[in-house]
Write a protein that holds these residues in place. Sequence first.
Motif, PDB file in Angstrom:
ATOM      1  N   SER A  11     -15.954 -16.974 -12.953  1.00  0.00           N
ATOM      2  CA  SER A  11     -14.868 -16.437 -12.138  1.00  0.00           C
ATOM      3  C   SER A  11     -13.570 -16.384 -12.941  1.00  0.00           C
ATOM      4  CB  SER A  11     -14.650 -17.307 -10.895  1.00  0.00           C
ATOM      5  OG  SER A  11     -13.549 -16.837 -10.169  1.00  0.00           O
ATOM      6  N   ASP A  13     -10.727 -16.034 -11.361  1.00  0.00           N
ATOM      7  CA  ASP A  13      -9.725 -16.502 -10.395  1.00  0.00           C
ATOM      8  C   ASP A  13      -9.484 -17.997 -10.634  1.00  0.00           C
ATOM      9  OD1 ASP A  13      -8.351 -17.395  -8.083  1.00  0.00           O
ATOM     10  OD2 ASP A  13      -9.277 -15.818  -6.854  1.00  0.00           O
ATOM     11  N   GLN A  52     -24.360 -15.894   0.048  1.00  0.00           N
ATOM     12  CA  GLN A  52     -23.585 -14.833   0.674  1.00  0.00           C
ATOM     13  C   GLN A  52     -24.058 -14.547   2.103  1.00  0.00           C
ATOM     14  OE1 GLN A  52     -24.011 -11.724  -2.268  1.00  0.00           O
ATOM     15  NE2 GLN A  52     -22.143 -12.352  -3.321  1.00  0.00           N
ATOM     16  N   ILE A  58     -15.203 -17.513   4.372  1.00  0.00           N
ATOM     17  CA  ILE A  58     -15.116 -16.619   3.220  1.00  0.00           C
ATOM     18  C   ILE A  58     -14.461 -17.229   1.993  1.00  0.00           C
ATOM     19  CG2 ILE A  58     -15.222 -14.509   4.582  1.00  0.00           C
ATOM     20  CD1 ILE A  58     -12.161 -14.306   4.240  1.00  0.00           C
ATOM     21  N   ALA A  60     -11.280 -17.298   1.093  1.00  0.00           N
ATOM     22  CA  ALA A  60     -10.290 -16.384   0.535  1.00  0.00           C
ATOM     23  C   ALA A  60      -9.299 -17.102  -0.373  1.00  0.00           C
ATOM     24  CB  ALA A  60      -9.541 -15.686   1.668  1.00  0.00           C
ATOM     25  N   GLU A  64      -7.732 -12.918  -4.037  1.00  0.00           N
ATOM     26  CA  GLU A  64      -8.699 -12.144  -3.260  1.00  0.00           C
ATOM     27  C   GLU A  64      -8.622 -12.574  -1.784  1.00  0.00           C
ATOM     28  OE1 GLU A  64     -13.240 -10.568  -3.861  1.00  0.00           O
ATOM     29  OE2 GLU A  64     -12.384 -11.880  -5.361  1.00  0.00           O
ATOM     30  N   ASN A  66      -9.093 -10.913   1.027  1.00  0.00           N
ATOM     31  CA  ASN A  66     -10.094 -10.344   1.937  1.00  0.00           C
ATOM     32  C   ASN A  66     -11.377 -10.008   1.185  1.00  0.00           C
ATOM     33  OD1 ASN A  66      -8.370 -10.247   4.308  1.00  0.00           O
ATOM     34  ND2 ASN A  66      -7.230  -8.658   3.206  1.00  0.00           N
ATOM     35  N   PRO A  67     -12.095 -11.022   0.723  1.00  0.00           N
ATOM     36  CA  PRO A  67     -13.302 -10.744  -0.057  1.00  0.00           C
ATOM     37  C   PRO A  67     -14.406 -10.119   0.804  1.00  0.00           C
ATOM     38  CG  PRO A  67     -13.136 -13.087   0.411  1.00  0.00           C
ATOM     39  CD  PRO A  67     -11.875 -12.450   0.910  1.00  0.00           C
ATOM     40  N   HIS A  69     -17.651 -10.690   0.253  1.00  0.00           N
ATOM     41  CA  HIS A  69     -18.604 -11.784   0.437  1.00  0.00           C
ATOM     42  C   HIS A  69     -17.870 -13.110   0.312  1.00  0.00           C
ATOM     43  CE1 HIS A  69     -22.094  -9.172   0.266  1.00  0.00           C
ATOM     44  NE2 HIS A  69     -21.590  -8.597  -0.806  1.00  0.00           N
ATOM     45  N   SER A  70     -18.497 -14.153   0.824  1.00  0.00           N
ATOM     46  CA  SER A  70     -17.923 -15.502   0.704  1.00  0.00           C
ATOM     47  C   SER A  70     -17.780 -15.880  -0.758  1.00  0.00           C
ATOM     48  CB  SER A  70     -18.815 -16.510   1.424  1.00  0.00           C
ATOM     49  OG  SER A  70     -18.839 -16.234   2.802  1.00  0.00           O
ATOM     50  N   LEU A  71     -16.639 -16.478  -1.081  1.00  0.00           N
ATOM     51  CA  LEU A  71     -16.355 -16.885  -2.450  1.00  0.00           C
ATOM     52  C   LEU A  71     -16.708 -18.352  -2.654  1.00  0.00           C
ATOM     53  CD1 LEU A  71     -12.837 -15.230  -2.862  1.00  0.00           C
ATOM     54  CD2 LEU A  71     -15.035 -14.347  -3.661  1.00  0.00           C
TER      55      LEU A  71
END
Length: 130
Positions: A11, A13, A52, A58, A60, A64, A66-67, A69-71
């Motif tokens: 990732s 992020d 997922q 999720i 968030a 991100e 409003n992803p 899929h769940s992060l």
Amino acid sequence: MVVKVYISRTSGDMEIKSRQQAVLQILDSKKIIHEVIDIAEEDNKEQKEFMQKNATSIGATAMEPNPVHSLPPQIFNDGEYCGDYDEFEMANENKDLDRFLKLVPEEVEIHTSTAEMKISSNQQEEINDT
């Protein structure tokens, strides 16, 4: 029952990386046995799809909000969903991590059978007779 933490080591992020590291450090510090599943690895495609499909939070982040899929990180106990980082952190702060991770039963109900009640009633009668 095994606590499973779904992460992504690739990732970009920094918030996700920080969250993953915090979850793993807390589990390690509390000596909670867990399995780490890196959903970025090609061999874990089915595990990624499972996460997922079954994660209901999720996770968030600022990067991100409003992803699709769940992060990660997402936490499960075997196949039972526990929650995402925010829920994990809240449970840890409230000293309720064992319940969150489903390591202890939700509620323990005590049932008294009719036979136990009758014995107890008879013992009370004997006490009253003396």
